[in-house]
Design an enzyme around this catalytic site. Structure first.
Site, mmCIF file in Angstrom:
data_model
loop_
_atom_site.group_PDB
_atom_site.id
_atom_site.type_symbol
_atom_site.label_atom_id
_atom_site.label_comp_id
_atom_site.label_asym_id
_atom_site.label_seq_id
_atom_site.Cartn_x
_atom_site.Cartn_y
_atom_site.Cartn_z
ATOM 1 N N LYS A 177 0.850 -1.209 0.000
ATOM 2 C CA LYS A 177 0.000 0.000 0.000
ATOM 3 C C LYS A 177 0.877 1.247 0.000
ATOM 4 O O LYS A 177 1.877 1.313 0.727
ATOM 5 C CB LYS A 177 -0.883 -0.033 1.241
ATOM 6 C CG LYS A 177 -1.864 1.130 1.343
ATOM 7 C CD LYS A 177 -2.738 0.965 2.577
ATOM 8 C CE LYS A 177 -3.772 2.080 2.703
ATOM 9 N NZ LYS A 177 -4.609 1.926 3.916
ATOM 10 N N SER A 185 -9.510 1.856 3.247
ATOM 11 C CA SER A 185 -8.656 2.587 2.326
ATOM 12 C C SER A 185 -7.645 1.706 1.587
ATOM 13 O O SER A 185 -7.076 2.154 0.603
ATOM 14 C CB SER A 185 -7.908 3.676 3.091
ATOM 15 O OG SER A 185 -7.061 3.094 4.075
ATOM 16 N N SER A 189 -9.572 -0.459 7.518
ATOM 17 C CA SER A 189 -9.069 -0.371 6.143
ATOM 18 C C SER A 189 -8.388 -1.598 5.568
ATOM 19 O O SER A 189 -8.074 -1.617 4.380
ATOM 20 C CB SER A 189 -8.099 0.799 6.032
ATOM 21 O OG SER A 189 -8.828 1.974 5.874
#
Ligand code: GLN
Length: 480
Positions: A79, A154, A178
């Site tokens: 990420k 996210s 997330s």
């Protein structure tokens, strides 16, 4: 070579049997990910040079007869809120569009020490603030199961990459859900370890007391192996824990007979009927496997979203103060004075959600309001954690839905932040309490949208959580 069908063990076995080399696997993984990316926008950039260098290292070790590591040759996606030396790290923000960090996050260092090969960085909501990946400055991510829907957020890019089959495993970050919520929306496994289990060094701070790095994978076994590789005390993060790290995979024996599970009544209220049905079927499966499921109560659940959005925004307003146009890459071109430069840089650089949170966080921390909001929220946080401690005196683990609904349409909740915040109503509590929790695929709706089952356990009891999740996965979940 079919990258999308690989697991950690299949890669290990293929390398040992010399069916492919790590360099061949990496080359193919990079090609495949590039080819597939236009369908989802899961990756923001690829790291070919670094990936091939790591792969060469693995091949050399194999040639010398040395142990190439727990995750040797495994293509991973990271990420883009996790910093990587020499590889652009944007946090999904225009403010960091050109930022190339001078150091690696500890989790990335440990992955590479275990032989894993980072192929690229994944899209996410700006500074990890969001539940749909629509807050990225670099465009939304599409759900691999339904391209008109969000992948969750996210960590939407990491979940989509694993679900799409371009990375075998990925790292995401979880502050209020997330990792678990996108894992649920994309039909993969997502793990939020105990707070302190994995070093946060190099994880761009959103809300430091809630931020966790966690793995996403296609199965529980792979997720457990990634966690083992990245877990453990790190002198560079004072909140990282000294606790011993068990060999999780050794305990995945499928035996969950007589395990006592709690089903919190407060987590069954706002579910859509299809999600509710799938979770009920999943619970029946657990009972057939010999688990004793009983209803429990976590009475402070109703206060979790309010509590989270005070603490998380307070910490975010402080953490995001560093993006001032001086220390990092983006600076507004049109300013005349210093304060004008700060204002314009932040005004042009941050997206709407970050601004909303900075304003809210600054407000709840301001003189006169601090006691009424921030201090009160801290007290509520303690009560939420206490609810879990009480529950764990009666049960071994808690099972619950991950999100009230499956993946929603892109754009559907954009104009209604409160509806968006509801996505995380069942995941935020685990972060507030700092306990380990995960999403494991439960089943699919009639439209083919994945729904995850959440498992929560006591602090540092990831081993039991994995054992239950693995047994549930083997049983076929709700379709059993
Ligand atoms: N969706 C939640 C939020 O917007 C959680 C985000 C996260 O876990 N990083 O804050």
């Amino acid at each position: 070579m079919d990258i999308s069908s690989l697991t950690v063990d299949v890669v290990k076995e293929g390398l040992q049997a010399r069916r492919f080399s790590a360099v061949e696997l990496t080359t193919e993984a990079l090609r495949h990910a590039r080819e597939e990316n236009p369908k989802t926008n899961a990756y923001l950039h690829f790291s070919d040079e670094r990936a091939l260098a790591t792969a060469r290292c693995v091949d050399e070790k194999l040639a010398r007869g040395e142990d190439p590591g727990l995750l040797a040759g495994v293509p991973v996606a990271i990420k883009d809120v996790i910093v990587t030396q020499g590889v652009r790290t944007t946090c999904g923000s225009k403010l960091l569009a050109g930022y190339v960090p001078p150091y690696d996050a500890t989790a990335v260092t440990r992955l590479e020490q275990a032989g894993a090969v980072m192929i690229g960085k994944t899209n996410c909501d700006e500074f990890a603030m969001g539940s749909s990946n629509e807050n990225s400055a670099f465009g939304p991510v599409r759900n691999p199961h339904a391209p008109d829907r969000v992948p969750g957020g996210s960590s939407g890019g990491s979940a989509a990459a694993v679900a799409q089959g371009t990375a075998v495993v990925a790292l995401g970050s979880d502050t209020g859900g997330s990792v678990r919520q996108p894992a649920s929306f994309c039909g993969v496994v997502g793990v939020t370890p105990t707070y302190g289990r994995v070093s946060r060094y190099g994880l761009t701070a959103f809300a430091s007391s809630l931020d966790h790095i966690g793995p996403l994978a296609r199965n529980v076994r792979d997720a457990a192996q990634v966690l083992r590789a990245i877990a453990g005390r790190d002198a560079l993060d004072s909140t990282s824990a000294e606790a011993p790290i068990p060999d999780y995979t050794a305990q995945l024996d499928g035996n969950v007979k007589s395990m006592k599970l709690g089903l919190p009544r407060e987590y069954l209220k706002d579910l859509t009927s299809e999600t509710g049905d799938l979770i009920s079927k999943g619970i029946e499966t657990l009972q057939k496997m010999g688990c004793e499921v009983r209803e429990i109560s976590l009475p402070t659940t109703d206060y979790a979203i309010g509590c989270y959005y005070i603490i998380a925004t307070a910490e975010a307003s402080s953490n995001l103060a560093r993006y001032d146009g001086v220390r990092y890459t983006f600076r507004s071109r049109s300013s005349e004075t210093l304060s004008d430069m700060y204002r314009k840089t932040r005004g042009e650089g941050f997206g709407a959600e970050c601004k909303r949170r900075i304003m809210l966080g600054t407000y709840v921390l301001s003189a006169g309001y601090y006691d009424a909001y921030y201090l009160k929220a801290q007290k509520v946080r303690t009560l939420i954690a206490r609810d879990f401690s009480n529950a764990f005196s009666q049960v071994d683990a808690i099972v619950a839905p991950v999100s009230p609904f499956p993946a929603f349409k892109i754009g559907e909740k954009l104009d209604d932040p409160m509806a968006m915040y509801l996505s995380d109503i069942y995941t935020i509590t685990g972060d507030l309490a700092g306990i380990p929790c995960m999403s494991v695929p439960c089943g699919k709706t009639a439209e083919g949208l994945p729904v995850g089952m959440q498992i929560l356990a006591k602090h540092f009891d990831e081993a039991r959580m994995f054992r239950l999740a693995d047994a549930f996965e083997r049983s076929g979940g709700a379709s059993n």
